[in-house]
Structure formats: C-alpha cells, structure tokens
Design a protein around this motif. Structure first.
Motif, short mmCIF file in Angstrom:
data_model
loop_
_atom_site.label_atom_id
_atom_site.label_comp_id
_atom_site.label_asym_id
_atom_site.label_seq_id
_atom_site.Cartn_x
_atom_site.Cartn_y
_atom_site.Cartn_z
N LEU A 154 0.83 -1.21 0.00
CA LEU A 154 0.00 0.00 0.00
C LEU A 154 0.86 1.26 0.00
N THR A 155 2.03 1.19 0.64
CA THR A 155 2.96 2.32 0.59
C THR A 155 3.39 2.59 -0.85
N HIS A 156 3.59 1.53 -1.61
CA HIS A 156 4.04 1.76 -2.98
C HIS A 156 2.89 2.11 -3.93
N LEU A 157 1.68 1.71 -3.60
CA LEU A 157 0.52 2.17 -4.36
C LEU A 157 0.31 3.67 -4.10
N HIS A 158 0.51 4.03 -2.88
CA HIS A 158 0.44 5.43 -2.44
C HIS A 158 1.51 6.26 -3.16
N GLN A 159 2.72 5.72 -3.21
CA GLN A 159 3.82 6.39 -3.89
C GLN A 159 3.54 6.52 -5.39
N LEU A 160 3.03 5.44 -5.99
CA LEU A 160 2.69 5.44 -7.42
C LEU A 160 1.68 6.53 -7.75
N SER A 161 0.62 6.61 -6.95
CA SER A 161 -0.40 7.62 -7.23
C SER A 161 0.21 9.01 -7.09
N ARG A 162 1.11 9.17 -6.13
CA ARG A 162 1.73 10.48 -5.92
C ARG A 162 2.70 10.84 -7.05
N LEU A 165 7.22 2.71 6.87
CA LEU A 165 6.17 2.58 5.86
C LEU A 165 5.50 3.92 5.61
N GLY A 166 5.94 4.58 4.53
CA GLY A 166 5.55 5.96 4.24
C GLY A 166 4.05 6.22 4.32
N VAL A 167 3.25 5.28 3.85
CA VAL A 167 1.81 5.53 3.78
C VAL A 167 1.22 5.81 5.17
#
Lengths: 180, 180
Positions: free
Chosen positions: A144-152, B169-171
């Motif tokens: 989810l952190t990387h999905l969050h990063q992707l959207s950003r 975890l950044g998110v």
C-alpha cells in the motif's frame, strides 16, 4: 485491527492485478518519470516490489520459523531494481511480479500458520525483535505504501497542469515519502 | 509536463479496472472501515468517484465549451455518495463507475478537442477562472488523489499490526487528506 491471515492474503493477492490494470501499456510519461533526483518511477516501483518478493517477505518469514531471534534478517537493498530491471519492459516486470507473488502466497498458505506461529519472533537488523504477524502486516502495508507512492509520483507529472485545482487535490500535498 | 489529451484519456480509462482489481470481493475490514470520524471508507471513495462522473467532470467540460466564463460550475457535493450509494454493494458501485467512466470518455473523445478548445476558459465557483485543459488534468489527479487516499485508509487498518515497521512505511505517515 489485528493482522488476520486471510485478510492479509486477500489483499496481497490483489496487488499484482491492480498494478497491471493501472500501468500496463500506459504512455511512458506516466511510467518512466519520477518526482525528481533520487526518486522512483512507476517502473522502479514494480522492480522494487519484485525484489521484495525474491529477498524480503517470504525469506524473512521462513527465517523467523527456522531461526527465531537468533539470526537477523539480511538488510533489504532498496536500489536493487536499478540493476535487476535493466533491459526489461514494464509489461515483463508486471508479469514477473504477478508470478512471484502468486508463488509466495502459495508457499505462505502451505505453511498452515496457526496463531502460535504468528506470535513467533525474529530479529530485524535495524528494528530489533519483530513477530511473524508483524512481518505479514508489514508486507501488506508495504504494497500500500508503494501504491500510495505510485499515485503520488504519477500525479506529480500534472502538478502544474491542474492550475488552481492543485489546492484541492490532496495527493499533490503528500510529503510522506518512504524511509529506506 | 503539459496536459496531453491522449495521456489523460489513457490514465482515466484505467482507473475503474485498477479499482476493480484491488477492491472487488475484498474482505469487508478493508472496504468498510475508515480512518476515523468524518473520513471515508473504500466504499465511500468509489461512490464519490461515481458522483464525479455524473455531475462534475464532463458536465463542467461541456459548460466551459458552451458558456465560457459567463456561468460558474455547480459546486461539487463531497458527501452525495452517502445518499446515492445506499443499499448498493461495492461490486455494483465498481460496475457503475466503470460504465459511467467509459461513457464519459466516449463523449470526451467525440468532442474532438483541438488545442484552441483546451485553452478555453470557464469559471469555478471558488477557484475562479480555469481552462478546459486544467479541468482535464484535475480529473486525472482527482483519480490519483483517491487512489492515494484508498491506499492510506486501507493501510490505516494495519497501523498497529505492523509493530516497529510503522517507522519505515511511508503511507502511515501521510497527512495529505483531500480538501473539500
């Protein structure tokens, strides 16, 4: 909410298809641009997730079951994808991620973990003592952190293009970049 | 990067399938929990995206082409989904969103917008003068804002479960909630 194995697996099993639906054949301005020096593109993110499947989550879960706290995990290489993704297309990376995730979840299911197993402890090289349950929860939140990063990082490409709307669009105000 | 119509449509057309792959049949702890009072669940987010398809993006694009700056857009109701999603399942909402998005993109393509059209100006009730190009870019970044929110609100459910990993975890450190 506690980590629940079937909820964990349900989410982990969906990430590859969600990324595939979002990214496959998307024009390169969305997939090959980053947020500035030292940041990642969508291509880098998928490569990083692949590296995690190979070296991080299931290998660490098995170390906890085998060695407990007596042996620390290998540190995770956050830049491995620069080497490992070379020469591959994004479509290839998406397929590799889906295959590895599916194999890892089959292996996870086959462990038939019971509550007592989930409470077993291992040793993180920087964070110290962690439980198997925390590791599995962190696997989900890492996705989810990387999905969050992707959207950003994708939104960043239209940062100027949105004009005055920027004020209302939360993703353009996110500063929660992942720590190493 | 400038707003580019084909890049815009490419991303807008992928959002429904990405959300479907992520959310359909996912256990309810992921889809029906929020981040605390006054915040949204994944179910709410999909309902909000549907409301945007019905009342916001294409209706506003057509207002710009028809009325220019002479008539302000209708304000957007950020809580309409509470009323409109009642009694529906998440699967129904995902299908409704996909159908409406597909219809809206067909309508957008049919407008055959040229650069001069994209520069046309309209009036936002709060932001003032905006261009059609900015509206289209904001449509994309609005999708990404809600994908960003989704990843954050789902990660929130495992905030405690990850234990010491939370630090990395950044998110879990995102405070960029959307403004109204």
């Amino acid at each position: 909410m506690e980590q629940n194995l079937s909820d964990t697996i349900a989410l982990l099993s969906r990430t590859p298809a969600a990324l595939d639906a979002l990214l496959r054949d998307l024009p390169e301005p969305w997939t090959l641009r980053n947020e500035g020096e030292g940041t990642w593109t969508a291509f880098d993110v998928v490569g990083h997730l692949i590296h995690g499947e190979r070296t991080d989550w299931m290998p660490r879960a098995k170390m906890i079951l085998q060695f407990g706290e007596s042996k620390a995990f290998e540190p995770f290489d956050r830049w491995a994808q620069q080497r490992e993704s070379q020469g591959k297309s994004l479509a290839q990376l998406l397929e590799e991620f889906a295959r590895l995730r599916s194999e890892n979840l089959a292996e996870l299911r086959a462990l038939n973990l019971r509550p007592a197993d989930l409470a077993r402890r291992g040793r993180h090289p920087a964070l110290g003592v962690v439980t198997l349950s925390q590791l599995l929860a962190a696997w989900v939140v890492h996705d989810l952190t990387h999905l969050h990063q992707l959207s950003r990082l994708m939104a960043h490409q239209y940062r100027d293009a949105v004009g005055p709307w920027g004020k209302y669009l939360g993703v353009l105000h996110c500063t929660a970049h992942s720590a190493p």
